[in-house]
Structures are given as structure tokens and as C-alpha cells.
Enzyme design. Sequence first.
Site, mmCIF file in Angstrom:
data_model
loop_
_atom_site.group_PDB
_atom_site.id
_atom_site.type_symbol
_atom_site.label_atom_id
_atom_site.label_comp_id
_atom_site.label_asym_id
_atom_site.label_seq_id
_atom_site.Cartn_x
_atom_site.Cartn_y
_atom_site.Cartn_z
ATOM 1 N N CYS A 183 82.101 59.700 60.301
ATOM 2 C CA CYS A 183 81.749 60.708 61.442
ATOM 3 C C CYS A 183 82.028 59.977 62.863
ATOM 4 O O CYS A 183 82.693 59.071 62.383
ATOM 5 C CB CYS A 183 79.937 60.422 61.724
ATOM 6 S SG CYS A 183 78.678 60.824 60.056
ATOM 7 N N TYR A 202 76.624 63.776 47.773
ATOM 8 C CA TYR A 202 76.956 62.120 48.236
ATOM 9 C C TYR A 202 75.229 61.065 47.639
ATOM 10 O O TYR A 202 74.557 62.576 48.091
ATOM 11 C CB TYR A 202 76.406 62.822 49.822
ATOM 12 C CG TYR A 202 76.396 61.478 51.033
ATOM 13 C CD1 TYR A 202 76.971 60.084 51.052
ATOM 14 C CD2 TYR A 202 76.365 61.566 52.197
ATOM 15 C CE1 TYR A 202 76.562 59.224 51.902
ATOM 16 C CE2 TYR A 202 75.658 60.382 52.823
ATOM 17 C CZ TYR A 202 76.064 59.768 52.871
ATOM 18 O OH TYR A 202 76.066 58.839 53.560
ATOM 19 N N HIS A 252 73.241 54.956 51.305
ATOM 20 C CA HIS A 252 72.718 55.942 52.936
ATOM 21 C C HIS A 252 71.268 55.732 52.975
ATOM 22 O O HIS A 252 70.955 55.200 54.462
ATOM 23 C CB HIS A 252 74.319 56.234 53.088
ATOM 24 C CG HIS A 252 75.504 55.814 53.742
ATOM 25 N ND1 HIS A 252 76.328 56.152 53.899
ATOM 26 C CD2 HIS A 252 75.924 54.345 53.979
ATOM 27 C CE1 HIS A 252 77.274 55.075 54.073
ATOM 28 N NE2 HIS A 252 76.790 54.013 53.816
ATOM 29 N N ASP A 287 76.298 48.979 55.406
ATOM 30 C CA ASP A 287 77.528 48.918 55.287
ATOM 31 C C ASP A 287 78.345 48.258 56.253
ATOM 32 O O ASP A 287 79.072 48.646 55.740
ATOM 33 C CB ASP A 287 77.425 50.781 54.297
ATOM 34 C CG ASP A 287 78.735 51.116 54.584
ATOM 35 O OD1 ASP A 287 79.879 50.467 53.783
ATOM 36 O OD2 ASP A 287 79.340 52.496 54.115
#
Length: 692
Positions: free
Chosen positions: A31, A170, A173, A265
Site C-alpha cells: 500500500c 490474496y 495478513h 510481516d
Amino acid sequence: MSREARHDILFEPVEIGPVTARNRFFQVPHCNGMGHRDPTPLAFMRGVKAEGGWAVVCTEEVEIHPSTEVSPYAEGRLWDDEDIPALARMVDKVHEHGSLAGIELLHNGRVSSNLYSRLTSMTVDHMPTDGYEPVQSRRMALSDIDDLRRRHRAAARRSLQAGFDIVYVYAGHYLNTIGQFLSPRLNGRTDGYGGDATARARLLREVLEDTLAEVDGRAAVACRIMIDDLSGPGGFGREEIEAVLALTGELPDLWDFVAGEWENDSVTSRFGEEGSQEIYLRGLKQLTTKPVVGVGRFTSPDLMARMVREGVMDFVGAARPSIADPFLPVKIEEGRYDDIRECIGCNICVSGDATIVPIRCTQNPSMGEEWRRGWHPETYRPAPTPAKVLVVGAGPAGLEAAMSLGKRGYDVVLAEATRSLGGRAKREARLPGLASWIRVVDYRKGQLDRLGNVEIALESRLSADEILSYDFDHVAVATGCAWRRDGGGRWHPQGLLLTEGVAALTPDDILGGARPAGHEVVLFDDDHYYMGSVLAELLVREGHAVTLVTPAPRVSEWSVNTMEQHRTQARLIELGVTVSPSTTLVSAGSGTATVACTYTEAERELACDAVVLVTARLPEETLFTDLVERSAEWFDTGLSTVEGIGDARSPGTIAAAVWDGRRYAEEIDASDPGDGVPFLREIVRLAPHSRS
């Protein structure tokens, strides 16, 4: 120059299903605070990375439908065909340099409160959405799952229309519905989509199969998945991921493995070392024949090569290192190791996304400015005419200004009052957990050493008289700032009541080697970033009893934006620091300090042998003021401009100081924009008045 032979393995081409990456450098999805709002700046930012040698350059997360949006955050969107041109612009910039473009599609699930669309949030079960909005996600019915699959497949089809080479599914996370279905803590379903790991992976398998069918060999299919949620027993761990890979290991063309949720992460250097995910990655590549991407804030070419050579991963995955140095692959390929601008792991880049503004970087001030200001991380606009520039102060702003000016071709003298370069960056790098921050100094010093047109003068404390005796065309005053000694700041704009009997220290005192004389220390943190907590950690480790008082509800409140607040507060508590949030320091005297609740104003006394005031800073502007007051003398000496830069202009982060140094170097010969906007903007086009 040529690279070391042991790094040749990093430049082997790797097949990803129907496409081939030209080397092993893979910019994983990340992002950036721009997303759907700023498609052209975003496209140029990604394009520079492709230019710098990253064989694969991916988007951020891209929402597939308005029922799964995360406003106010500015992520990618592919809701319908109207969104294709914006994403195609990024693809074009990546393809210009021969790299592959990847798109990370997702349905956010419980992460999306849908504050903009006002559509119902949906996920694996009935539960509140992330954060504190008074919103809940409803449990997805089987028809909702069918809708998700159809919408994901439509987004994959649009991804092909935009020209993407790699389409992501995806599941990492816990930021998406598929990952939430995988979680044993979140998934309590009994309808075939819940149960053991294989059953919880059913949605993942179905979406992978849908995506493969849709792209039909016209693009590669990747899967980003969490390999351990790091929550301990009862969470998603090694047995879980092995079961999932037994079911789906051969479906996608590539696996992108991540450990933990995003804050795990992308842990900051203060709390995690380079390559810290290796222990979770090892052995997973042996469970699939498909290439594997791994991450770990890699900055060492030797570590990268070893991870590939030992079969831990096939691709060097990176977000933050690709931000700090978009040309990292090219520099390794050409053997220019000393030119690498290493990531310091501060997560200022993450703060752009968290605060919904364009991405920025402490090491790379051009990040996010590639289009709107025309900055490049490696190429500098030549000076239009010769000029001599004096930069006073060799902290972060002064170093960056001198380096950038030198690379533009100006003759530069960098004058530093002390015996060494670095200013606050060098001092702060000695604090607990901040050692990697010295890279800010090391990189710029290495570059300056090779610039024959930049002269460095140490132990040169200059006055206005001396400066005006020379013949410089421009002077940049980068003399830094000093922490206020009176406690003035956000809560006490005019300062605190401090009696003569109290020993009051500032961060400057502690960084200079001073220490509280007594045992009981009250540290008042009205700064709210890292300094207060780092100093508390330092002092308690040295044997002081520390009470950290802050008006904020949590320690180091702003560091929520760098994803380290929770670790910061946990560490202080574990070390025995007494944390007193929502509390302000009222006064301090001999042996006691008075503090008050920020809500009720109720006061209480604390034992206090010394106070440490981490509040506001004041620019060191005496030299700047002296020069400006003598502007009538400039013409006779040939001096055209005097400007304060960095902390001497306005105290802020190291990233802000570095950025301002680059700004000064870029604008020194630019015309004054006056009241005009000093950068390009992307203006939203007006829609028709009606829906018809």
C-alpha cells in the site's frame, strides 16, 4: 565495476506459469496512500521500480467490488470497467522497462466497514469489523460466497483487460475474506466451508480454480498466503499451512508467503532483524513445485543469494527495500554495492497509507514525488548555470542538500560545527533499537566522498560575519533544532512550572551523555513518536525507575502509523516502566512531580528525582536570522538567497528533514510559484449531472 559471482543467482530468469521474470527481484504488493485517488503518481512510482530492475512490480491491494471497500483509506479499486484505465496506466509504466505487472485482488471481509458505499460488510461469520467503528460484518450465506467468486472472477477478467501479467488471489495478513475463512479462530462454520484446515481452505481452492479458468494461460496466477499467524496454539500455524498446501500447492503459478499479520510481516528494525521470516519459510518450498516469494526487509545481497541458493525461496520479495532504493537490483547487478540506499526499517513508508497521504521514505525522498514533483531517486536535473552553495550543518537535511546539489553539478561547501557528519541521525542511532538508522548518514557520506565538487569542512562553526566575507551565491542553513527545556508543547504551549530544585533534562542532554542524578525519573512525553519511549527504555535498562507520563491514551501514540505502538508499550511494561497515559505533567519541584488526569484534572504526586521533558523543539535559527537581518549586505558579496532547511526551518522527523534537503536542492534555481500549487495534481473529472 561488476557484481560478485556469488550474486549471479539473483539474476537468473524464473518462469511463473506462462510468463517469465527476468531476474529474482520481486516487488510484492504494498500500500502507498495513493491508490485509486492518485493513479498517475502511483503509476510513475511503480514505473521507477521497474526501471530500477525489479522484474515483477505489483499493485497494492485492489478491491473487487463496492461491497468490500476500506474508506477512508486510498487503496486500489477494480469495481467495474471504469477502473481499468487507471490501473492500465501503471501497467504501461511497468512494461516500459520490461518488467511484469502484478495485481493483488481481494475481498476485504471484516476489514471493510464500507463507510463510503454503505453496503453490508460480509465475512466468514457474524462479527464486528476491524477497528472501532460501530459496524458488524454479517455471516456470508452460500449465495454470498457465490457472489464473491463471481465478482473475483470478473475482476480477474478486467485485470487482463488492463494488461496485467500476474493476477493475485490474496489470502494473507487476515486482511481479506479468504484468509479469514482459513483462520481457526474466526471460522466456526459447519456448512462445508468450516472445520479442519482442508475444509477452511475450500474457498481458497475455489477462487484459485476460478481465477485459473478465467485467465486461461494469458497471465500467471499467484497466491499470497499467511504461513503462520503467530498467535500460538489454536491459531493458523505450520500444520495448517502444510494441510492447505497439500490441497492447493500445485494450483497457482506462484506462492507469496508471509508470516503473521501486516504488523508482524513488516516489523520495524527496532523490533525485528533483517530476514527474520526465514524460520517460518524454511521447508515450505519443498511442498510445492511452484516458485516461492519470501520477504524479510532484505538489504544484504549475500543474504538474498543464500536464501535462494539454500532453497528457501525463488524470488527476493520486497516492499520496504524497493521503496528505500528502487534501483537496488540494478546496483547489485552492476556491482555498485556502496551505492545501495539501504532500508532502515522505520516504517515511515507505512505511515503514508495509515494517514492516507502519498507514500514517503526516510532514505528515499523522491518516493511519492516521481510524477508530481518530477524527482527521480538516481537522476538529478543538471544545474542550469554554475553557482557556489554553502550548506551550514551536516545533519539529515544538510547531508541530503549537499549531496543532491553536488549531483546536480553545483559547487558546494558543507560546513559542520562538530567533528563528524550526521547530526541528530548519528546521535539517535545510538539509542536502543535504532542502530540501522545510521544508514541515513552512511549512504550520504559515501556519496559525498565521491563528489569532487563538494568540499566538507568539519569543526567549522560559522557566523554571519564569516559567511558574508565569502562569495557564495546561496546559503542553506541546516543547523537543526533543540528540545525545549521548559516543557512547552502540545499540552503546555507556554511551558511548565519547574522550580529551581528540580533536575530537568531534555533528549539533547541524554543524547549528549548526561543522566538523571537520582533514581526516580518522571519522563513527560508530549511528542508521541519514538523518542519518549526509547529514552524510557534506555533509562530503565540503566537502572532508573521510570514513570512515563503522556497526555495521549497510549505510549508513543503516533507510532500506530508505523505499526509499532503495541510492541513499544509491551516492551516498556515488560521492562518495568510505569506507564501513566491520559496524564499530563503539571509541575515539578525538589523530590516530587505533580501530574493530572487529562479528563478530570484530578492531581496526584509522584516521587521524582529528575524529569525528562520530551515535548516540542525549537529551530536553531540564530544564524539564519542574523543573515536575513543583514540582507542589505548580500549584493556586495554576491549572495542571492539564504534559506533555512530541515529542522532549522521546522522541526519534524528525520524523513521530513531529508525530504526538505532534496526540496531545497531541487528548487534552488526554480522560479517562485507564488500562490500557485508547487506540484502537479490529478484532478477528478466531473461526472454528468444525472445517472441517465
